[in-house]
Design a protein around this motif. Structure first.
Motif, short mmCIF file in Angstrom:
data_model
loop_
_atom_site.label_atom_id
_atom_site.label_comp_id
_atom_site.label_asym_id
_atom_site.label_seq_id
_atom_site.Cartn_x
_atom_site.Cartn_y
_atom_site.Cartn_z
N PRO A 16 0.82 -1.20 0.00
CA PRO A 16 0.00 0.00 0.00
C PRO A 16 0.86 1.26 0.00
CG PRO A 16 0.07 -0.96 2.19
CD PRO A 16 0.78 -1.91 1.28
N VAL A 17 0.40 2.25 -0.74
CA VAL A 17 1.02 3.57 -0.71
C VAL A 17 0.56 4.23 0.59
CG1 VAL A 17 1.19 5.80 -1.86
CG2 VAL A 17 1.01 3.72 -3.23
N LEU A 18 1.50 4.74 1.36
CA LEU A 18 1.21 5.24 2.70
C LEU A 18 0.85 6.73 2.69
CD1 LEU A 18 4.08 3.39 4.56
CD2 LEU A 18 1.68 2.71 4.33
N ASP A 19 -0.11 7.07 1.84
CA ASP A 19 -0.55 8.46 1.77
C ASP A 19 -2.05 8.60 2.01
OD1 ASP A 19 -1.63 7.44 -0.56
OD2 ASP A 19 -0.69 8.90 -1.89
N GLY A 20 -2.69 7.49 2.44
CA GLY A 20 -4.13 7.53 2.72
C GLY A 20 -5.02 7.41 1.50
N SER A 21 -4.44 7.22 0.32
CA SER A 21 -5.23 7.16 -0.92
C SER A 21 -5.84 5.79 -1.18
CB SER A 21 -4.35 7.54 -2.11
OG SER A 21 -3.35 6.55 -2.31
N GLY A 22 -5.31 4.75 -0.53
CA GLY A 22 -5.78 3.39 -0.79
C GLY A 22 -5.12 2.75 -1.99
N ARG A 23 -4.20 3.46 -2.64
CA ARG A 23 -3.53 2.92 -3.82
C ARG A 23 -2.51 1.85 -3.43
NH1 ARG A 23 -1.04 8.09 -6.51
NH2 ARG A 23 -0.52 8.43 -4.31
N PHE A 24 -2.17 1.00 -4.42
CA PHE A 24 -1.16 -0.04 -4.23
C PHE A 24 -0.08 0.12 -5.28
CE2 PHE A 24 -3.94 -1.89 -1.27
CZ PHE A 24 -3.20 -2.80 -0.54
N ALA A 25 1.15 -0.15 -4.87
CA ALA A 25 2.29 -0.04 -5.77
C ALA A 25 2.90 -1.42 -5.99
CB ALA A 25 3.33 0.90 -5.16
N VAL A 26 3.49 -1.62 -7.17
CA VAL A 26 4.13 -2.88 -7.54
C VAL A 26 5.47 -2.55 -8.19
CG1 VAL A 26 3.92 -4.98 -8.95
CG2 VAL A 26 1.88 -3.93 -7.98
N ARG A 27 6.50 -3.35 -7.86
CA ARG A 27 7.81 -3.15 -8.47
C ARG A 27 8.55 -4.49 -8.56
NH1 ARG A 27 11.32 -0.17 -3.68
NH2 ARG A 27 11.30 -1.92 -2.22
N ASP A 28 9.58 -4.50 -9.35
CA ASP A 28 10.48 -5.64 -9.49
C ASP A 28 11.46 -5.59 -8.32
OD1 ASP A 28 12.51 -7.44 -10.15
OD2 ASP A 28 12.69 -6.74 -12.21
N SER A 29 11.48 -6.63 -7.49
CA SER A 29 12.34 -6.58 -6.31
C SER A 29 13.82 -6.66 -6.66
CB SER A 29 11.97 -7.69 -5.32
OG SER A 29 12.17 -8.96 -5.91
N LYS A 30 14.15 -7.05 -7.88
CA LYS A 30 15.55 -7.07 -8.30
C LYS A 30 16.01 -5.69 -8.77
CE LYS A 30 15.03 -10.27 -11.40
NZ LYS A 30 13.60 -10.27 -11.43
N ASP A 31 15.07 -4.77 -8.97
CA ASP A 31 15.39 -3.41 -9.44
C ASP A 31 14.60 -2.41 -8.60
OD1 ASP A 31 16.22 -1.20 -10.86
OD2 ASP A 31 14.99 -1.63 -12.62
N ARG A 32 14.94 -2.34 -7.33
CA ARG A 32 14.16 -1.53 -6.39
C ARG A 32 14.21 -0.04 -6.67
NH1 ARG A 32 15.51 -5.39 -1.33
NH2 ARG A 32 13.74 -6.77 -1.68
N SER A 33 15.16 0.41 -7.43
CA SER A 33 15.20 1.83 -7.78
C SER A 33 14.56 2.09 -9.14
CB SER A 33 16.64 2.35 -7.77
OG SER A 33 17.40 1.69 -8.75
N GLY A 34 14.05 1.04 -9.75
CA GLY A 34 13.44 1.14 -11.07
C GLY A 34 12.00 1.60 -11.02
N PRO A 35 11.28 1.37 -12.11
CA PRO A 35 9.90 1.83 -12.22
C PRO A 35 8.97 1.19 -11.19
CG PRO A 35 10.62 0.74 -14.25
CD PRO A 35 11.73 0.66 -13.28
N VAL A 36 7.96 1.94 -10.81
CA VAL A 36 6.93 1.49 -9.88
C VAL A 36 5.58 1.69 -10.55
CG1 VAL A 36 5.84 1.91 -7.65
CG2 VAL A 36 8.32 2.08 -7.86
N LEU A 37 4.77 0.64 -10.57
CA LEU A 37 3.40 0.76 -11.08
C LEU A 37 2.50 1.06 -9.89
CD1 LEU A 37 3.33 -2.39 -13.36
CD2 LEU A 37 3.69 -0.02 -14.06
#
Length: 75
Positions: free
Chosen positions: A34-55
């Protein structure tokens, strides 16, 4: 265990969880949380590229995706 990453590529704080289906073999690994901004959104990323793109998904879209997984509609 969740990890909070305050410096994602989106600049959003997220409580990341590694998928239980990722395994330990260094293959396809996904983190989501979960995105910790109160919006209820969820984020997904490649754990091998933690500084890469986030959906980032709206809460309703994330619930629809999870329902599809649980009911085997995404095969």
């Amino acid at each position: 265990m969740a990890s909070i990453d305050r410096l994602t590529s989106t600049g959003l704080p997220v409580a990341w969880h590694v998928s239980t289906r990722s395994g330990n073999g260094g293959g396809n690994c996904v983190e989501a949380g979960p995105v910790l901004d109160g919006s209820g959104r969820f984020a997904v990323r490649d754990s091998k590229d933690r500084s890469g793109p986030v959906l980032v998904y709206a809460a309703t879209d994330w619930r629809t995706f999870l329902t599809g997984l649980r009911t085997d509609r995404l095969a």
